[in-house]
Each structure stands twice: as C-alpha cells, then as structure tokens.
Write a protein that holds these residues in place. Sequence first.
Motif, PDB file in Angstrom:
ATOM      1  N   ILE A  64       0.830  -1.220   0.000  1.00  0.00           N
ATOM      2  CA  ILE A  64       0.000   0.000   0.000  1.00  0.00           C
ATOM      3  C   ILE A  64       0.858   1.261   0.000  1.00  0.00           C
ATOM      4  O   ILE A  64       0.342   2.366  -0.118  1.00  0.00           O
ATOM      5  CB  ILE A  64      -0.992   0.029   1.187  1.00  0.00           C
ATOM      6  CG1 ILE A  64      -0.244   0.148   2.520  1.00  0.00           C
ATOM      7  CG2 ILE A  64      -1.912  -1.177   1.154  1.00  0.00           C
ATOM      8  CD1 ILE A  64      -1.118   0.687   3.655  1.00  0.00           C
ATOM      9  N   GLN A  65       2.180   1.105   0.154  1.00  0.00           N
ATOM     10  CA  GLN A  65       3.086   2.252   0.043  1.00  0.00           C
ATOM     11  C   GLN A  65       3.728   2.270  -1.339  1.00  0.00           C
ATOM     12  O   GLN A  65       3.793   1.246  -2.024  1.00  0.00           O
ATOM     13  CB  GLN A  65       4.205   2.151   1.085  1.00  0.00           C
ATOM     14  CG  GLN A  65       3.715   2.294   2.519  1.00  0.00           C
ATOM     15  CD  GLN A  65       4.877   2.354   3.501  1.00  0.00           C
ATOM     16  OE1 GLN A  65       5.777   1.539   3.447  1.00  0.00           O
ATOM     17  NE2 GLN A  65       4.845   3.314   4.390  1.00  0.00           N
ATOM     18  N   ALA A  66       4.257   3.437  -1.716  1.00  0.00           N
ATOM     19  CA  ALA A  66       5.069   3.527  -2.931  1.00  0.00           C
ATOM     20  C   ALA A  66       6.450   2.942  -2.651  1.00  0.00           C
ATOM     21  O   ALA A  66       7.032   2.253  -3.484  1.00  0.00           O
ATOM     22  CB  ALA A  66       5.190   4.977  -3.378  1.00  0.00           C
ATOM     23  N   GLY A  67       6.976   3.222  -1.463  1.00  0.00           N
ATOM     24  CA  GLY A  67       8.309   2.738  -1.089  1.00  0.00           C
ATOM     25  C   GLY A  67       8.252   1.254  -0.773  1.00  0.00           C
ATOM     26  O   GLY A  67       7.472   0.817   0.067  1.00  0.00           O
ATOM     27  N   VAL A  68       9.071   0.464  -1.452  1.00  0.00           N
ATOM     28  CA  VAL A  68       9.063  -0.982  -1.244  1.00  0.00           C
ATOM     29  C   VAL A  68      10.420  -1.471  -0.741  1.00  0.00           C
ATOM     30  O   VAL A  68      10.769  -2.634  -0.867  1.00  0.00           O
ATOM     31  CB  VAL A  68       8.653  -1.740  -2.538  1.00  0.00           C
ATOM     32  CG1 VAL A  68       7.143  -1.722  -2.703  1.00  0.00           C
ATOM     33  CG2 VAL A  68       9.323  -1.157  -3.771  1.00  0.00           C
ATOM     34  N   ASP A  69      11.197  -0.543  -0.150  1.00  0.00           N
ATOM     35  CA  ASP A  69      12.540  -0.900   0.316  1.00  0.00           C
ATOM     36  C   ASP A  69      12.509  -1.927   1.432  1.00  0.00           C
ATOM     37  O   ASP A  69      13.514  -2.555   1.720  1.00  0.00           O
ATOM     38  CB  ASP A  69      13.301   0.372   0.735  1.00  0.00           C
ATOM     39  CG  ASP A  69      12.456   1.304   1.584  1.00  0.00           C
ATOM     40  OD1 ASP A  69      12.521   1.176   2.810  1.00  0.00           O
ATOM     41  OD2 ASP A  69      11.716   2.141   1.027  1.00  0.00           O
ATOM     42  N   ASN A  85       3.424  -2.050  -6.269  1.00  0.00           N
ATOM     43  CA  ASN A  85       3.407  -0.993  -5.245  1.00  0.00           C
ATOM     44  C   ASN A  85       2.316   0.042  -5.555  1.00  0.00           C
ATOM     45  O   ASN A  85       1.566  -0.100  -6.527  1.00  0.00           O
ATOM     46  CB  ASN A  85       4.792  -0.355  -5.093  1.00  0.00           C
ATOM     47  CG  ASN A  85       5.136   0.606  -6.218  1.00  0.00           C
ATOM     48  OD1 ASN A  85       4.372   0.780  -7.177  1.00  0.00           O
ATOM     49  ND2 ASN A  85       6.278   1.239  -6.118  1.00  0.00           N
ATOM     50  N   SER A  86       2.247   1.057  -4.707  1.00  0.00           N
ATOM     51  CA  SER A  86       1.164   2.042  -4.836  1.00  0.00           C
ATOM     52  C   SER A  86       1.674   3.398  -5.301  1.00  0.00           C
ATOM     53  O   SER A  86       1.089   4.438  -4.970  1.00  0.00           O
ATOM     54  CB  SER A  86       0.413   2.177  -3.507  1.00  0.00           C
ATOM     55  OG  SER A  86      -0.245   0.973  -3.211  1.00  0.00           O
ATOM     56  N   VAL A 194      13.447  16.608  -0.675  1.00  0.00           N
ATOM     57  CA  VAL A 194      13.831  15.275  -1.139  1.00  0.00           C
ATOM     58  C   VAL A 194      12.599  14.385  -1.281  1.00  0.00           C
ATOM     59  O   VAL A 194      11.828  14.219  -0.323  1.00  0.00           O
ATOM     60  CB  VAL A 194      14.839  14.640  -0.163  1.00  0.00           C
ATOM     61  CG1 VAL A 194      15.133  13.195  -0.556  1.00  0.00           C
ATOM     62  CG2 VAL A 194      16.115  15.460  -0.147  1.00  0.00           C
ATOM     63  N   THR A 195      12.433  13.798  -2.472  1.00  0.00           N
ATOM     64  CA  THR A 195      11.305  12.895  -2.742  1.00  0.00           C
ATOM     65  C   THR A 195      11.809  11.570  -3.325  1.00  0.00           C
ATOM     66  O   THR A 195      11.052  10.864  -3.980  1.00  0.00           O
ATOM     67  CB  THR A 195      10.317  13.535  -3.748  1.00  0.00           C
ATOM     68  OG1 THR A 195      10.988  13.682  -5.011  1.00  0.00           O
ATOM     69  CG2 THR A 195       9.820  14.890  -3.288  1.00  0.00           C
ATOM     70  N   LEU A 196      13.077  11.248  -3.091  1.00  0.00           N
ATOM     71  CA  LEU A 196      13.671  10.043  -3.697  1.00  0.00           C
ATOM     72  C   LEU A 196      13.230   8.772  -2.975  1.00  0.00           C
ATOM     73  O   LEU A 196      13.052   8.769  -1.760  1.00  0.00           O
ATOM     74  CB  LEU A 196      15.193  10.110  -3.608  1.00  0.00           C
ATOM     75  CG  LEU A 196      15.929  11.097  -4.502  1.00  0.00           C
ATOM     76  CD1 LEU A 196      17.411  11.113  -4.142  1.00  0.00           C
ATOM     77  CD2 LEU A 196      15.738  10.743  -5.973  1.00  0.00           C
ATOM     78  N   PRO A 197      13.135   7.651  -3.714  1.00  0.00           N
ATOM     79  CA  PRO A 197      12.975   6.345  -3.062  1.00  0.00           C
ATOM     80  C   PRO A 197      14.306   5.921  -2.447  1.00  0.00           C
ATOM     81  O   PRO A 197      15.363   6.456  -2.819  1.00  0.00           O
ATOM     82  CB  PRO A 197      12.611   5.411  -4.221  1.00  0.00           C
ATOM     83  CG  PRO A 197      13.179   6.050  -5.440  1.00  0.00           C
ATOM     84  CD  PRO A 197      13.232   7.533  -5.184  1.00  0.00           C
ATOM     85  N   LEU A 198      14.276   4.955  -1.530  1.00  0.00           N
ATOM     86  CA  LEU A 198      15.513   4.403  -0.968  1.00  0.00           C
ATOM     87  C   LEU A 198      15.947   3.207  -1.802  1.00  0.00           C
ATOM     88  O   LEU A 198      15.214   2.223  -1.921  1.00  0.00           O
ATOM     89  CB  LEU A 198      15.293   3.965   0.485  1.00  0.00           C
ATOM     90  CG  LEU A 198      16.483   3.258   1.135  1.00  0.00           C
ATOM     91  CD1 LEU A 198      17.709   4.173   1.175  1.00  0.00           C
ATOM     92  CD2 LEU A 198      16.122   2.778   2.535  1.00  0.00           C
TER      93      LEU A 198
END
Length: 307
Positions: A64-69, A85-86, A194-198
């Motif tokens: 349910i998150q965009a971040g899938v780290d 992902n979302s 900052v809007t970067l993914p990890l």
Amino acid sequence: FELERVGVHESVDPVFPASELSSYLSDLPVDVDVIGDDEIDACDAVVTLEHREAFLEIDWVHSIQAGVDRFPFDALEANDVILTNSTGIHDRTVGETVAGYLLAFSRRLHEHVANGTERRWDKPAWDDAFTLPGTSACVVGTGTLGSGVADVLGALGVHVTGVRRSGDPVPGFEEVYANDDLLEAVADVEFVIVTLPLTDETHHTIDADVFEAMDEGARFVNVGRGPVVDQDALIAALESESIAGAALDVFGTEPLPEESPLWGMDEVIVTPHCAAFTEDYFRDTGDIVRENVDRLDSGEAFHNRIV
Ligand code: NAD
C-alpha cells in the motif's frame, strides 16, 4: 496464476482500517477478507503495509506504500512472487503537506503553535516572516511525489527546479539538473525538498557536502525515505546553523527515538511518516488492486509491478 482469495493484511491498519479496503473491493469476482498472520497461506494474494516471510509462499503481494525498500526483492523473485506498489497516488497529498511545511516556515505557524502550548503571546521578529512567491525550491527526485510537490508549490508562486538522473526536462519544473550537478542545484534556493525512493544508489545522497552547498537561510525537507539523508550530517548542519531549518516526515529510525535532538529544535518540524495520509487512501490503493485483478483476468501485464 489463479486468483481466488485476496487477503487485506491487518498491518495496513495504521494507514486505514483493513475492513474499509475489503468492503471497497467486495464487488471483485474473488474473495476479499481481512487477514492476520495465521491466514496468509490461505490466500493467493495479499495487500499489505509490512512484509512477512509467509508471503514467499503466495503468488502476489501488493504494497500500500510507494516505497518498497522493506521487501526482499531477490527472495520474492526466487519464489516467483509478484510485487506491486502504490506509486502514482501520493502526488496531491504529499504536495499539500510540503506546501504546509513551507507556509509554516514563511508565516511562522510552527512558532505560534509552539507558543500556544505555553499560552505565550509572542510575535515573530519583524524580519522572520516572508511570503512564498519569488522564493525557489529544488526538488530532488522528479517522480510522482516530486511532480505533486512541483504542482502545488508552483501554484503558490514558488520557482521550482528539479534534480533527476538524466537532467532532461519534466513538466512542472522550470529547470532540471542532472544528479551530477546536485551541489549546484541546491545552492541559492530557499528550500531543498527530497522525494527520492531508498535504493542502493540513493542511500545518503544528501550528505554533509549538500548541506554545505545550501544557503545559511535555506530549509531542508525530506518526504522520501530517511536513509536517503545522512541524518547525522543534517543534525550537524542544523546545530551549526549552516542551514536554517528542516521539515521531516521520514527518518533513519522510525519511530524517531525520543532522545533524537531533532525533537527539540525550534526550526525543525517533525511529522510521523504521514505526509501521504488521506481519508481516501484505501480507495486510491484499492483502485490499483482492482486494475491489476482486471489485468490478470485479461492476461495483461500488472500495473506498478516491481518484482
Ligand atoms: P516514483 O517512482 O513515482 O518516483 C521516484 C522517482 O525517483 C523516479 O522519477 C525515479 O526515476 C527517481 N529516482 C530513482 N532513483 C534515483 C536516483 N538515483 N537519482 C535520481 N532520481 C532517482 O515514486 P513516488 O511515488 O514519487 O515515491 C518516491 C518515494 O517516496 C517512494 O519510494 C517512497 O519511499 C517515498 N514516499 C514517501 C511517502 C511519505 O508518506 N512520506 C509517501 C509516498 C512515497
């Protein structure tokens, strides 16, 4: 694979009640139920916030998150588990949260709220307040979040530039820099966002050199992921006043430990990883699940597939 039962894992509960999403999806031609850890193996797919080892035994996991780290890509792939992902739904929510941070700094709202907790009638210094039109913000990461931030800030009169790997133009950004020119991009702006993914590549992208390159009057915002930023370098920059403040939704360790110096700083706004919260969250993420159930039925590739 054959989809007969989708579980909405109870770990989604901090973001929305799992039962809201299962009711929203109840018209799908498959069973949709709220599940705990003991019912994972009775599902073909799960919609979840957290990862569980038992997910390696099913066919499809939707974050349910965009971040899938937090998900183990290699293990999922080795077990033929699809991960989606979302991303794509958090543009307006996070854009408005970031606008709120900037307006708090410019109109001194965080200071008034802090004074209010002590019943103190205290005006800001005459030159502390300002207005946003004509200020500049550099947004590092120009995906869904970055574009949402650019849209909302652009409407407030902020001059928005971006940083991405290629440096190619992106709609909504007045100028785009390549990653190699990050230090140039963050110099001479009032806000760095900052809007970067990890990922392995983005870990500590924002380090002491970046804070050094920023103006003394500039503020730093992180709504991407905590470890993209060297948090010790951020704290050092705030303590030495080489930057003027920060608004942070994500941290190296979450929840942010009680002893973190970030809690006690007047010019730091801390929010508990909720920049994308909205009462519509279950609908927004449910629409992605629905789309992919349709695609599975018609044999099309999944939307937002990561693994
Ligand atoms: P997205 O996929 O739409 O955008 C990510 C962008 O980052 C893409 O444009 C990608 O090209 C870029 N990128 C990746 N690696 C890069 C690199 N090394 N250098 C430069 N650019 C790079 O994803 P999104 O929906 O915008 O979300 C981005 C991240 O924000 C998520 O991965 C998540 O960690 C975080 N997030 C946080 C919240 C919150 O509540 N604070 C909400 C949603 C997303």
